[in-house]
Motif scaffolding. Structure first.
Motif, PDB file in Angstrom:
ATOM      1  N   PHE A 167       0.834  -1.195   0.000  1.00 44.20           N
ATOM      2  CA  PHE A 167       0.000   0.000   0.000  1.00 44.20           C
ATOM      3  C   PHE A 167       0.873   1.252   0.000  1.00 44.20           C
ATOM      4  O   PHE A 167       0.610   2.206  -0.726  1.00 44.20           O
ATOM      5  CB  PHE A 167      -0.942  -0.012   1.215  1.00 44.20           C
ATOM      6  N   SER A 168       1.930   1.242   0.841  1.00 42.63           N
ATOM      7  CA  SER A 168       2.829   2.405   0.906  1.00 42.63           C
ATOM      8  C   SER A 168       3.500   2.621  -0.439  1.00 42.63           C
ATOM      9  O   SER A 168       3.648   3.770  -0.905  1.00 42.63           O
ATOM     10  CB  SER A 168       3.907   2.181   1.975  1.00 42.63           C
ATOM     11  N   GLN A 173       3.775   5.764  -5.527  1.00 48.33           N
ATOM     12  CA  GLN A 173       3.726   5.836  -6.994  1.00 48.33           C
ATOM     13  C   GLN A 173       2.582   6.744  -7.442  1.00 48.33           C
ATOM     14  O   GLN A 173       2.734   7.539  -8.367  1.00 48.33           O
ATOM     15  CB  GLN A 173       3.552   4.434  -7.597  1.00 48.33           C
ATOM     16  N   CYS A 174       1.439   6.618  -6.787  1.00 51.35           N
ATOM     17  CA  CYS A 174       0.281   7.438  -7.168  1.00 51.35           C
ATOM     18  C   CYS A 174       0.577   8.913  -6.932  1.00 51.35           C
ATOM     19  O   CYS A 174       0.237   9.760  -7.754  1.00 51.35           O
ATOM     20  CB  CYS A 174      -0.951   7.025  -6.383  1.00 51.35           C
ATOM     21  N   TYR A 176       3.402  10.352  -7.033  1.00 47.31           N
ATOM     22  CA  TYR A 176       4.385  10.796  -8.002  1.00 47.31           C
ATOM     23  C   TYR A 176       3.689  11.182  -9.300  1.00 47.31           C
ATOM     24  O   TYR A 176       3.979  12.215  -9.885  1.00 47.31           O
ATOM     25  CB  TYR A 176       5.411   9.673  -8.239  1.00 47.31           C
ATOM     26  N   TYR A 177       2.749  10.308  -9.737  1.00 46.74           N
ATOM     27  CA  TYR A 177       2.058  10.601 -10.988  1.00 46.74           C
ATOM     28  C   TYR A 177       1.120  11.786 -10.849  1.00 46.74           C
ATOM     29  O   TYR A 177       0.919  12.535 -11.781  1.00 46.74           O
ATOM     30  CB  TYR A 177       1.280   9.372 -11.463  1.00 46.74           C
ATOM     31  N   VAL A 178       0.531  11.965  -9.687  1.00 48.93           N
ATOM     32  CA  VAL A 178      -0.404  13.066  -9.505  1.00 48.93           C
ATOM     33  C   VAL A 178       0.362  14.375  -9.405  1.00 48.93           C
ATOM     34  O   VAL A 178      -0.022  15.383  -9.963  1.00 48.93           O
ATOM     35  CB  VAL A 178      -1.269  12.841  -8.241  1.00 48.93           C
ATOM     36  N   LEU A 179       1.462  14.379  -8.724  1.00 43.62           N
ATOM     37  CA  LEU A 179       2.206  15.592  -8.487  1.00 43.62           C
ATOM     38  C   LEU A 179       3.173  15.905  -9.643  1.00 43.62           C
ATOM     39  O   LEU A 179       3.629  17.041  -9.778  1.00 43.62           O
ATOM     40  CB  LEU A 179       2.997  15.488  -7.173  1.00 43.62           C
ATOM     41  N   ALA A 180       3.499  14.933 -10.477  1.00 41.05           N
ATOM     42  CA  ALA A 180       4.456  15.148 -11.569  1.00 41.05           C
ATOM     43  C   ALA A 180       3.975  16.213 -12.559  1.00 41.05           C
ATOM     44  O   ALA A 180       4.745  17.100 -12.908  1.00 41.05           O
ATOM     45  CB  ALA A 180       4.730  13.831 -12.297  1.00 41.05           C
ATOM     46  N   PRO A 181       2.730  16.196 -13.010  1.00 39.69           N
ATOM     47  CA  PRO A 181       2.314  17.254 -13.914  1.00 39.69           C
ATOM     48  C   PRO A 181       2.356  18.621 -13.268  1.00 39.69           C
ATOM     49  O   PRO A 181       2.626  19.626 -13.925  1.00 39.69           O
ATOM     50  CB  PRO A 181       0.885  16.894 -14.304  1.00 39.69           C
TER      51      PRO A 181
END
Length: 186
Positions: A167-168, A173-174, A176-181
């Motif tokens: 879960f961690s 990973q989630c 990272y993808y949300v904050l990357a843009p």
């Protein structure tokens, strides 16, 4: 005539008249009277002390005499009481011989009861051993269940830890993808 006040010092008649011999003699008489008065008072005090001691000794003697007479009376009473006890002792001896016979009969009964008690104790010991064996078996079963529970608990903890790690990792990973843009657009 010569007066000696001190072995190394002597006064003659002529000298006395010149220094007031009467005054000197009166002083010496006064000193002698004072010393005598002190000695008399001391002796009187000693006499009073001895009188007190004598009175105390007389009182002690009187007390001892009274105590002696009282104790003599007690001894006479004790002698009379001993005679009564001797008579009572003879009566008791007869009663004791009767009790001895009863006691012999009771001993036989006690021996019989003790034999029965030993048999019951033997039976109790055997039953106790049987129940202790059952208790040990039950303890073994309880220990086995406890160990199985501990193993199951460790497995569940490992499984929970694994899920937590996954879960961690997934959360990291989630984010990272949300904050990357957002990071690229700024």
């Amino acid at each position: 005539m010569t007066y000696k006040a001190h072995p190394d010092f002597s006064i003659g008649d002529d000298d006395l008249s010149s220094i007031g011999g009467d005054v000197h003699i009166n002083q010496k008489h006064q000193e002698l009277r004072e010393v005598t008065d002190v000695k008399v008072r001391t002796l009187e005090a000693m006499v009073r002390q001895k009188d007190l001691e004598l009175a105390h000794a007389k009182e002690n003697f009187k007390t001892l005499t009274v105590d002696f007479e009282y104790n003599l009376g007690l001894i006479k009473e004790r002698d009379e009481e001993l005679e009564r006890y001797e008579e009572a002792m003879e009566t008791m001896k007869l009663a004791v011989s009767e009790r001895d016979q009863e006691s012999a009969e009771l001993r036989v009964m006690v021996e019989t009861l003790q034999a029965k008690l030993r048999d019951e104790m033997k039976r109790f010991t055997e039953m106790e051993g049987h129940y202790q064996q059952q208790s040990l078996q039950s303890k073994g079963e309880i220990e086995s269940v406890r160990k199985k529970y501990e193993v199951d608990l460790r497995n569940k903890e490992d499984e929970l830890r694994s899920l937590h790690e996954r879960f961690s990792k997934h959360t990291t990973q989630c984010s990272y993808y949300v904050l990357a843009p957002v990071r690229e657009g700024t």
